[in-house]
Design a protein around this motif. Structure first.
Motif: not given
Length: 335
Positions: A32-33, A40-42, A197-200, A310-311
């Motif tokens: 998790w970044p 914040t909920l990530l 931008y998000v990571d999937v 989150y990226p």
């Protein structure tokens, strides 16, 4: 001319070995970044509905098409609100993270017993008090979240359960934020915004047991070759006298967990009819509620759970404003 050594490039990537089946259909997020601002909920999650294409005005200033209308393939993910039903506290030592304790909401929804054995007595106040007294030991908080598949076009009632980390600010503020969220239902608009931008993280389509031609992309041998044509001709030298792990062999293909970085959210909407093609998405049906449109493709078949985060390594140059979409194709994919 002297004898030239035969050159053959290696086929397929060794980056993801072993190519076994994923342990779980719910992707596992191992990193998790860090977030600097407020707690914040990530992350979030949704169900993949299918693909379409959109026309948007290119807003990347470094692109040769800047300011022009361009076509982009896009994926629609249905993201009904998620229920945050428990807070889990972690301590850290040289061996990693360890669960300290977890506090559940008072009355979790009825269908939870399809997934977990519900505790006999819920006493969140006592456990939250215990957490507060030990805040100096606790290193991070994560919320246990459950999807609401009955609100999506997915033919199941059993929720998918995942962990989502809270980050940002001192640990006391994270704890207060987690307490506020416990038992609440959170929409994707409270976590992500358009243009972000998000990571999937998701599990790819399963292809079953496949030979080396399909699995690794090796060449099909000439017509006159003996024994086999869709195999590897020589699987190794005399010495070392064993088959090396780098040799392409037959085996499981697909159903692997994959993380795709920096996928851009083009649109977040609440009315699924804006993006559902005529006749519905193939193998999915109609998108009814909240959805997001993501630029490009995502791993997995229709109905697969998609985890958004989150990226971890966001692009250095980004545009703050969401892209201007001029057209979303609603044509039937079957003509």
């Amino acid at each position: 001319m002297g004898h030239r050594k035969k050159h053959a490039p290696r086929r397929g990537s060794l980056a993801y070995l072993p190519r076994g089946r994923a342990a779980s259909e719910t992707g596992r997020i191992r990193y998790w970044p860090k977030v600097e601002e407020v707690p914040t909920l990530l992350g979030f999650m949704g169900y993949k509905a299918g693909m379409t294409h959109v026309f948007l005005v290119e807003d990347n200033e470094r692109s040769p098409n800047f300011g022009k209308e361009t076509a982009h393939p896009a994926t629609v993910v249905e993201t009904p609100p998620i229920t945050l039903f428990a807070i889990r506290a972690y301590t850290r030592d040289p061996y990693g993270l360890h669960t300290f304790t977890e506090a559940w909401m008072k009355d979790p929804p009825k269908h939870f017993d399809r997934v977990v054995t519900l505790p006999e007595h819920f006493e969140p106040e006592q456990i939250l008090k215990k957490m507060e007294e030990n805040l100096d030991k606790i290193s991070e908080f994560r919320l246990l979240a459950a999807t609401q598949p009955k609100e999506a076009g997915v033919p199941k009632k059993k929720p998918d359960i995942t962990e989502i980390k809270i980050d940002g600010g001192p640990i006391k503020e994270q704890f207060e934020h987690a307490k506020k969220l416990l038992g609440k239902t959170v929409s994707i608009t409270e976590v992500f915004e358009e243009g972000q931008y998000v990571d999937v993280v998701a599990v790819t389509k399963g292809k079953g047991f496949q030979g080396p031609v399909k699995r690794w992309g090796v060449k099909i041998l000439p017509r006159k070759s003996r024994k086999t044509k869709r195999g590897v001709a020589v699987i190794g030298p005399w010495r070392p006298a064993r088959v090396l792990y780098t040799v392409p062999r037959a085996g499981q293909m697909g159903y692997h967990q994959r993380t795709e970085y920096n996928k851009r959210i083009l649109k977040i909407g609440t009315d699924g009819s804006e993006v559902t093609p005529k006749g519905g998405f193939l193998r999915y049906g109609l998108v009814r509620g909240t959805y997001i449109v993501v630029d490009g493709s995502l791993p997995g078949p229709a109905k697969r759970l998609i985890r958004l985060r989150y990226p971890a390594r966001p692009p250095k140059i980004t545009t703050e404003a969401p892209p201007k979409i001029t057209y979303i194709s609603l044509e039937s994919p079957q003509g």
